[in-house]
Motif scaffolding. Sequence first.
Motif, PDB file in Angstrom:
ATOM      1  N   ARG A  76      64.320  56.761  16.002  1.00 50.50           N
ATOM      2  CA  ARG A  76      64.720  55.457  15.465  1.00 50.50           C
ATOM      3  C   ARG A  76      65.996  55.575  14.635  1.00 50.50           C
ATOM      4  O   ARG A  76      66.855  54.687  14.676  1.00 50.50           O
ATOM      5  CB  ARG A  76      63.579  54.862  14.629  1.00 50.50           C
ATOM      6  N   LYS A  77      66.127  56.672  13.909  1.00 50.03           N
ATOM      7  CA  LYS A  77      67.317  56.868  13.090  1.00 50.03           C
ATOM      8  C   LYS A  77      68.553  57.053  13.951  1.00 50.03           C
ATOM      9  O   LYS A  77      69.637  56.555  13.623  1.00 50.03           O
ATOM     10  CB  LYS A  77      67.122  58.102  12.193  1.00 50.03           C
ATOM     11  N   VAL A  78      68.418  57.772  15.057  1.00 46.76           N
ATOM     12  CA  VAL A  78      69.539  57.957  15.980  1.00 46.76           C
ATOM     13  C   VAL A  78      70.068  56.606  16.458  1.00 46.76           C
ATOM     14  O   VAL A  78      71.274  56.358  16.485  1.00 46.76           O
ATOM     15  CB  VAL A  78      69.119  58.829  17.183  1.00 46.76           C
ATOM     16  N   VAL A  79      69.158  55.722  16.830  1.00 44.96           N
ATOM     17  CA  VAL A  79      69.555  54.390  17.309  1.00 44.96           C
ATOM     18  C   VAL A  79      70.241  53.603  16.203  1.00 44.96           C
ATOM     19  O   VAL A  79      71.300  52.998  16.406  1.00 44.96           O
ATOM     20  CB  VAL A  79      68.332  53.615  17.847  1.00 44.96           C
ATOM     21  N   LYS A  80      69.660  53.612  15.006  1.00 42.92           N
ATOM     22  CA  LYS A  80      70.220  52.828  13.892  1.00 42.92           C
ATOM     23  C   LYS A  80      71.629  53.296  13.534  1.00 42.92           C
ATOM     24  O   LYS A  80      72.554  52.474  13.397  1.00 42.92           O
ATOM     25  CB  LYS A  80      69.306  52.948  12.676  1.00 42.92           C
ATOM     26  N   VAL A  81      71.811  54.595  13.368  1.00 44.70           N
ATOM     27  CA  VAL A  81      73.130  55.133  12.996  1.00 44.70           C
ATOM     28  C   VAL A  81      74.155  54.838  14.082  1.00 44.70           C
ATOM     29  O   VAL A  81      75.283  54.420  13.805  1.00 44.70           O
ATOM     30  CB  VAL A  81      73.037  56.648  12.734  1.00 44.70           C
ATOM     31  N   THR A  82      73.761  55.017  15.343  1.00 47.39           N
ATOM     32  CA  THR A  82      74.691  54.792  16.449  1.00 47.39           C
ATOM     33  C   THR A  82      75.071  53.327  16.574  1.00 47.39           C
ATOM     34  O   THR A  82      76.243  52.989  16.768  1.00 47.39           O
ATOM     35  CB  THR A  82      74.073  55.288  17.773  1.00 47.39           C
TER      36      THR A  82
END
Length: 351
Positions: A242-248
């Motif tokens: 989920r963090k990967v998606v948010k940051v990207t």
Amino acid sequence: MPTERKFPPSKLSTLEKGQEIKLPVEFIQELSSALSLQEVLDSVSQWIHKLFDAERASITLQNGHDFLKLYSISGNKAIPLDYDVPIADTFVGRVFSKRTLTVCDDLEQSHELDCQLLSQYGLKTCMDAPLISGDICLGTLNVAHNQTNYYTELHALKLQCLANWIALNIRLHLQVKELKYLASTDHLTGAPNRRAFTTAIIQSIREFHEQGKLFFIGLMDIDHFKALNDRYGHNAGDYVLRKVVKVTEDLVGNLGHISRIGGEEFAIILNQSCEQEAVKLFKAIKDALANTVINYDGEEIYFTVSIGVTHIAQGDDTPESLLKRSDKALYNAKSMGRNRVNTFTTTRLLN
């Protein structure tokens, strides 16, 4: 106190015997041919405006816990489109909350916000009906006139019957919309899934050949993700995804979008015409994720990603060639140390 009349379902049922509602064939055909929810709402507001000889007709739908949003208006624009009307302390909010058709016979006597706005623009009376489908109230159907005490009991019966019928139509469109969302969205991260990515890249290829719109694609993989799951647990791994998606998403903005296409693999479509700028953004994503610290269950989790990048070319008529090149670039990035961005068009690593 403002002059009001309330028409709960029990009261309306006593008026139903022997009553008929006649509707123009054009209205029925227009509503049945509407392809989107907005088309339904616009058609309804325009026809309700005519059928009730109203100065204004409007439709609100619930927008979160505290607001109703105006989605369609026909006639007087006293309260503008897309306006968020508070449910608390408003006339339309009371109708929604109580699920009871109510007539305000003299808007000047009301101290509620929406009634005051209508009155300021020359309207004298309004009638609002809840849009009820089954056990759900979706919003309200509203009409207003420039004469006080204008609406009769038969007007109330007619508006509520139409509201019930229209609510069913609206609910069906909302359900279809929800099904489309579920079919195209990764339930864990909220990002588009592989199916949505395939649709998007085919559309991007078409636009490149028809309009010359260049784009880049980056395949991104979380490095050593299995080891991360084994060490911290799958719940921690889910948090990382989920963090990967948010940051990207924050970095890409309106230049493109990220999709989750596999377990720890993501695809980024970037609408960019300059390779240098595209690679610069992919590097920024890689660096931002490498610098991300996740505090989970008393531990600090660090992780990195590798990204393989390529761009659309004249010979690319299907996604397969693009995916093959970017996958090769991703493989090279991983085999040469991970935590890297590698492009198919050059062997130089961009760290």
